[in-house]
Scaffold this active site. Structure first.
Site, PDB file in Angstrom:
ATOM      1  N   ASP A 162       0.766  -1.246   0.000  1.00  0.00           N
ATOM      2  CA  ASP A 162       0.000   0.000   0.000  1.00  0.00           C
ATOM      3  C   ASP A 162       0.802   1.304   0.000  1.00  0.00           C
ATOM      4  OD1 ASP A 162      -1.826  -2.016   0.391  1.00  0.00           O
ATOM      5  OD2 ASP A 162      -2.772  -1.144   2.154  1.00  0.00           O
ATOM      6  N   GLU A 389       1.565  -9.320  11.601  1.00  0.00           N
ATOM      7  CA  GLU A 389       1.295  -8.942  10.208  1.00  0.00           C
ATOM      8  C   GLU A 389       2.619  -8.676   9.490  1.00  0.00           C
ATOM      9  OE1 GLU A 389      -1.206  -5.479   9.887  1.00  0.00           O
ATOM     10  OE2 GLU A 389      -1.460  -5.697   7.722  1.00  0.00           O
TER      11      GLU A 389
HETATM   12  C1  DGY Z   1      -6.064  -1.715   3.829  1.00  0.00           C
HETATM   13  O1  DGY Z   1      -7.202  -1.269   3.992  1.00  0.00           O
HETATM   14  O2  DGY Z   1      -5.119  -1.460   4.569  1.00  0.00           O
HETATM   15  C2  DGY Z   1      -5.832  -2.679   2.774  1.00  0.00           C
HETATM   16  O3  DGY Z   1      -4.493  -2.923   2.561  1.00  0.00           O
HETATM   17  C3  DGY Z   1      -6.550  -2.376   1.516  1.00  0.00           C
HETATM   18  O4  DGY Z   1      -6.637  -3.584   0.848  1.00  0.00           O
END
Ligand code: DGY
Length: 416
Positions: A162, A389
């Site tokens: 992201d 995570e």
């Molecule tokens: C989030 O919302 O952090 C996700 O990575 C989007 O898929």
């Protein structure tokens, strides 16, 4: 190792919602595309039937155009933003409107290889094959308009990485004016300093609203997007899945699907060479809007080893990883770059899914030692900090959400 295995299985079971698995409770309460495919690999080690169901559920929500969405909102949950109303995709069961790395083809081949009775899963595989093939076809039809053999992502969430440094420059072009005011939920579940910034969220949201205004017509989004990036890791996952799907199709006598996917993989591999950087000893992203390579040594360009790149390139990538010099590999961004941030999501931390795919690719390319180091580092992280995570590559500290599904699934694969 029995205790570790049982702990991993417990997490997969706790996060199991019957026909799909949530990545973790709280932070991610729905079904995510590539999380699910990689989760199935873990489920295969204790419940093969459940593993196949995971993938079948995902593909039951494929769009008519062929796209497989990145989130399926099976059950309402206010704990996540942006929810179904923000996406507004108008699907029978709400979904997001963008996709994610196409790891399903690879996962199916791996699941067939692990199957205790190959015959017993043949019908399920036969039913999934044309669906995965349609997804691959959709990628080249909508994300490669100039027939380059490489596909673009139109939103950072599509790459799954992201807030990678890779997107910083292309994000300068994404406006933020006019977005609907919003409240983030992610920062209520995880430390805000380990998550993307507000400036990034504003742009994530602008893109979503822009695509929604185009009514999610996936044939229009590419050209309309100010963000079009060719990510080597994203492409490598697609090419590996194309090659693996071609193998599966050949076994089942589906010669059309086999030939089509072989050709995607071969053309893609040739085109990937244009993203190689000798200076960085890895591949780089290309900004399709400007045509220039993006000077950012992220793990996306290392993940390219997951497809059948030349052996010399794989050897160089192994050396690049070793050159990071972090106690735990593989850092999601080069620690030699001043933009590296050991704790912030995809700007430095280690992710086990990425480790798994890199180790698999390195081993296939004859880099067994480098692959073994990555599996050892991955298991060491679990021993030190549990099933997080992501992790700080220097200290091994657990970051982001806990009891994380795909982390647990990868542990079962590393132990196998
Ligand atoms: C989030 O919302 O952090 C996700 O990575 C989007 O898929």
């Amino acid at each position: 190792t029995d205790a570790l295995r049982n702990a991993a299985i417990d997490i997969l079971k706790t996060n199991d919602r019957g026909r799909y698995t949530v990545p973790t409770k709280g932070l991610y309460p729905f079904q995510w595309n590539w999380d699910s495919c990689l989760t199935a690999l873990g489920q295969c080690h204790f419940d093969e039937n459940r593993a196949w169901t995971e993938i079948e559920t995902l593909f039951a929500h494929q769009w008519p155009c062929g796209m497989v969405p990145h989130i399926i909102f099976h059950q309402m949950d206010d704990g996540y933003f942006p929810g179904p109303h923000i996406w507004g995709t108008d699907r029978p069961v709400p979904t997001s409107g963008i996709t994610q790395p196409a790891v399903a083809g690879f996962a199916l081949k791996r699941m067939l290889d692990c199957a205790s009775d190959r015959q017993a899963v043949t019908d399920r595989l036969r039913a999934l094959l044309p669906k995965v093939a349609a997804w691959h076809r959709w990628f080249f039809a909508t994300r490669d308009p100039h027939d380059e053999g490489l596909v673009a992502i139109l939103h950072p969430w599509e790459a799954g990485r992201d807030n990678s440094v890779d997107w910083d420059d292309p994000f300068d072009r994404v406006p933020t004016d006019g977005i609907t005011p919003y409240t983030r939920r992610d920062t209520m579940h995880a430390d805000p300093s380990h998550r993307p910034t507000k400036a990034q969220y504003d742009r994530y949201l602008w893109l979503v609203e822009h695509f929604r205004a185009l009514r999610w017509d996936t044939s229009k989004l590419h050209d309309a997007s100010p963000f079009q990036v060719v990510d080597p890791g994203f492409n490598a996952i697609l090419f590996r899945s194309c090659a693996d799907l071609a193998d599966l199709a050949e076994d089942l006598g589906e010669s059309g699907i086999a030939a089509e996917n072989r050709s995607y993989a071969a053309r893609g591999l040739a085109a990937l060479e244009g993203l190689w950087s000798d200076a960085h000893g890895q591949y780089l992203c290309r900004d399709r809007v400007t045509g220039a390579l993006i000077d950012s040594a992220s793990v996306g360009g290392i993940l390219a080893v997951f497809c059948a790149i030349p052996q010399a390139r794989a050897a160089r990538i192994a050396a690049t990883i070793a050159g990071h010099g972090t106690r735990y590999c593989v850092a999601s961004h080069s620690p030699h770059d001043p933009r590296f941030d050991a704790k912030r999501y995809w700007r430095g931390p280690v992710w086990l899914v990425v480790n798994y795919m890199i180790a698999d690719g390195l081993a296939r390319a004859g880099q067994q030692d480098a692959a073994a180091k990555i599996s050892a580092a991955s298991l060491a992280l679990i021993g030190k900090s549990g099933f997080a995570e992501y992790y700080d590559p220097m200290t091994g500290e657990a970051l982001g959400g806990g009891e994380f599904t795909w982390t647990a699934a990868m542990v079962l694969e590393f132990l196998a």
